[in-house]
Design a protein around this motif. Structure first.
Motif, PDB file in Angstrom:
ATOM      1  N   ILE A 233       0.840  -1.195   0.000  1.00 55.36           N
ATOM      2  CA  ILE A 233       0.000   0.000   0.000  1.00 55.36           C
ATOM      3  C   ILE A 233       0.875   1.245   0.000  1.00 55.36           C
ATOM      4  O   ILE A 233       1.668   1.460   0.912  1.00 55.36           O
ATOM      5  CB  ILE A 233      -0.900   0.034   1.258  1.00 55.36           C
ATOM      6  N   GLY A 234       0.722   2.058  -1.032  1.00 52.27           N
ATOM      7  CA  GLY A 234       1.437   3.332  -1.061  1.00 52.27           C
ATOM      8  C   GLY A 234       0.526   4.416  -0.516  1.00 52.27           C
ATOM      9  O   GLY A 234      -0.687   4.355  -0.689  1.00 52.27           O
TER      10      GLY A 234
ATOM     11  N   ARG B  36       7.826   7.732  -5.178  1.00 51.97           N
ATOM     12  CA  ARG B  36       8.330   6.949  -4.044  1.00 51.97           C
ATOM     13  C   ARG B  36       7.325   5.856  -3.657  1.00 51.97           C
ATOM     14  O   ARG B  36       7.699   4.718  -3.399  1.00 51.97           O
ATOM     15  CB  ARG B  36       8.581   7.873  -2.849  1.00 51.97           C
ATOM     16  N   GLY B  37       6.057   6.213  -3.646  1.00 53.17           N
ATOM     17  CA  GLY B  37       5.040   5.205  -3.344  1.00 53.17           C
ATOM     18  C   GLY B  37       5.017   4.104  -4.394  1.00 53.17           C
ATOM     19  O   GLY B  37       4.959   2.918  -4.068  1.00 53.17           O
ATOM     20  N   LEU B  38       5.101   4.501  -5.644  1.00 50.45           N
ATOM     21  CA  LEU B  38       5.010   3.524  -6.736  1.00 50.45           C
ATOM     22  C   LEU B  38       6.213   2.596  -6.790  1.00 50.45           C
ATOM     23  O   LEU B  38       6.104   1.446  -7.233  1.00 50.45           O
ATOM     24  CB  LEU B  38       4.881   4.250  -8.076  1.00 50.45           C
TER      25      LEU B  38
ATOM     26  N   PRO C 246       3.168  -1.079  -5.224  1.00 46.94           N
ATOM     27  CA  PRO C 246       2.014  -1.388  -4.378  1.00 46.94           C
ATOM     28  C   PRO C 246       0.814  -1.871  -5.192  1.00 46.94           C
ATOM     29  O   PRO C 246       0.732  -1.609  -6.399  1.00 46.94           O
ATOM     30  CB  PRO C 246       1.694  -0.043  -3.728  1.00 46.94           C
ATOM     31  N   LYS C 247      -0.091  -2.530  -4.504  1.00 41.52           N
ATOM     32  CA  LYS C 247      -1.351  -2.934  -5.146  1.00 41.52           C
ATOM     33  C   LYS C 247      -2.420  -1.871  -4.959  1.00 41.52           C
ATOM     34  O   LYS C 247      -3.415  -1.841  -5.670  1.00 41.52           O
ATOM     35  CB  LYS C 247      -1.835  -4.246  -4.523  1.00 41.52           C
ATOM     36  N   ILE C 248      -2.207  -1.025  -3.939  1.00 45.42           N
ATOM     37  CA  ILE C 248      -3.199   0.000  -3.602  1.00 45.42           C
ATOM     38  C   ILE C 248      -2.456   1.312  -3.367  1.00 45.42           C
ATOM     39  O   ILE C 248      -1.403   1.315  -2.736  1.00 45.42           O
ATOM     40  CB  ILE C 248      -3.943  -0.379  -2.298  1.00 45.42           C
TER      41      ILE C 248
ATOM     42  N   LYS D 284      -5.874   5.242 -15.000  1.00 46.67           N
ATOM     43  CA  LYS D 284      -6.075   4.620 -16.313  1.00 46.67           C
ATOM     44  C   LYS D 284      -5.351   3.295 -16.425  1.00 46.67           C
ATOM     45  O   LYS D 284      -5.784   2.388 -17.129  1.00 46.67           O
ATOM     46  CB  LYS D 284      -5.565   5.546 -17.418  1.00 46.67           C
ATOM     47  N   GLU D 285      -4.208   3.209 -15.735  1.00 48.07           N
ATOM     48  CA  GLU D 285      -3.425   1.972 -15.793  1.00 48.07           C
ATOM     49  C   GLU D 285      -3.987   0.869 -14.897  1.00 48.07           C
ATOM     50  O   GLU D 285      -3.438  -0.225 -14.840  1.00 48.07           O
ATOM     51  CB  GLU D 285      -1.976   2.259 -15.374  1.00 48.07           C
ATOM     52  N   GLY D 286      -5.047   1.198 -14.166  1.00 50.13           N
ATOM     53  CA  GLY D 286      -5.713   0.146 -13.405  1.00 50.13           C
ATOM     54  C   GLY D 286      -5.282   0.012 -11.960  1.00 50.13           C
ATOM     55  O   GLY D 286      -5.571  -0.982 -11.305  1.00 50.13           O
ATOM     56  N   MET D 287      -4.590   1.042 -11.437  1.00 52.87           N
ATOM     57  CA  MET D 287      -4.228   1.011 -10.015  1.00 52.87           C
ATOM     58  C   MET D 287      -5.493   1.116  -9.159  1.00 52.87           C
ATOM     59  O   MET D 287      -6.404   1.870  -9.502  1.00 52.87           O
ATOM     60  CB  MET D 287      -3.296   2.193  -9.713  1.00 52.87           C
TER      61      MET D 287
END
Ligand code: ADP
Ligand code: MG
Length: 240
Positions: A79-80, A149-151, A155-157, A184-187
């Motif tokens: 999780i980010g 940094r989060g990405l 993460p899945k969320i 758009k990329e489905g995150m």
């Protein structure tokens, strides 16, 4: 991906979340709206256990987060979170800010982590800032670093708590653009924001909270054009 079932939370005798029932699917983008103090941040922070629920059930990515045996570090790796204030380390370069968690937590070697970091910096549009320090960047650039940094933890969320509220108006767009691309990329994304145009365009669902309750949970078109609840109507009349 995220499932709240009869979740309540108290701060002492003050009930901040009241009977929250909410299912968020993989790839879904949910925007949480509501007046200040309605419990939006608390709800978001329960998802990665920055806050602990008092009762009910909360399952995130297969982890029962209120279960004593749940490995919180494992849960949080998936999780980010992006905050209003970017919380970058001021004494570290942009690149070091991004590679810190992947090297420490995911145990990537430095060159692997740096390669990934550069990919995400490119994605958020500022690969040329890798060697800069946060204080040398604009607010919008710092927030894009925080997103990168989060990405970088893959993460899945992704959770966003008013990510543009501290920014000068001319910088809001560049951060929202990055978030729009991610959607758009489905995150899977849960976003607290006051950016109504963005909410309307990007959200699959809007949640409206007031006084710790979810009062409305519906498609953006329905929410903005045909709000059911009296308090939603009041809220919208004040901001639109
Ligand atoms: P929002 O994000 O919608 O503005 P919050 O989730 O931050 O709302 O807060 C909801 C309510 O809970 C507010 O009334 C706030 O004062 C209260 N609150 C938040 N955090 C704490 C805390 N750690 N202890 C006591 N009360 C808190
Ligand atoms: Mg808040």
């Amino acid at each position: 991906m995220i499932q709240f079932s009869g979740v309540n939370k108290w701060y002492g005798s003050f009930q901040v979340l009241k009977d929250i029932n909410l299912d968020i699917g993989s790839g879904e983008v949910v925007v949480i709206l509501g007046p200040s103090g309605s419990g939006k941040s608390t709800l978001l922070r329960c998802i990665n256990q920055l806050e602990v629920i008092s009762d009910g059930d909360l399952t995130v990515n297969g982890f029962k987060v209120n279960h004593k045996k749940t490995n919180l570090n494992k849960l949080r790796q998936e999780i980010g979170m992006v905050f209003q204030h970017f919380n970058l380390y001021p004494h570290k370069t942009v690149l070091d800010n991004i590679t810190l968690a992947p090297t420490r937590v995911r145990k990537l070697n430095k060159s692997e982590a740096e390669k990934t970091a550069m990919q995400y910096l490119t994605k958020v549009g500022i690969p040329d800032k890798a060697k800069s320090y946060p204080s040398q960047l604009s607010g919008g650039q710092q927030q894009r670093v925080a997103i990168a940094r989060g990405l970088a933890m893959k993460p899945k969320i992704m959770l966003f708590d008013e990510p543009t509220s501290a920014l000068d108006p001319e910088m809001i767009g560049e951060v929202l653009d990055v978030m729009r691309d991610l959607a758009k990329e489905g995150m899977t994304m849960v976003i607290v924001t006051h950016e109504m145009g963005f909410a309307r365009e990007v959200a699959d669902r809007i949640i409206f909270m007031d006084e710790g309750k979810i009062l409305e949970m519906t498609k953006p078109s329905e929410f903005f054009e045909n709000p059911k609840n009296e308090r939603t109507k009041q809220f919208l009349s004040r901001i639109l």
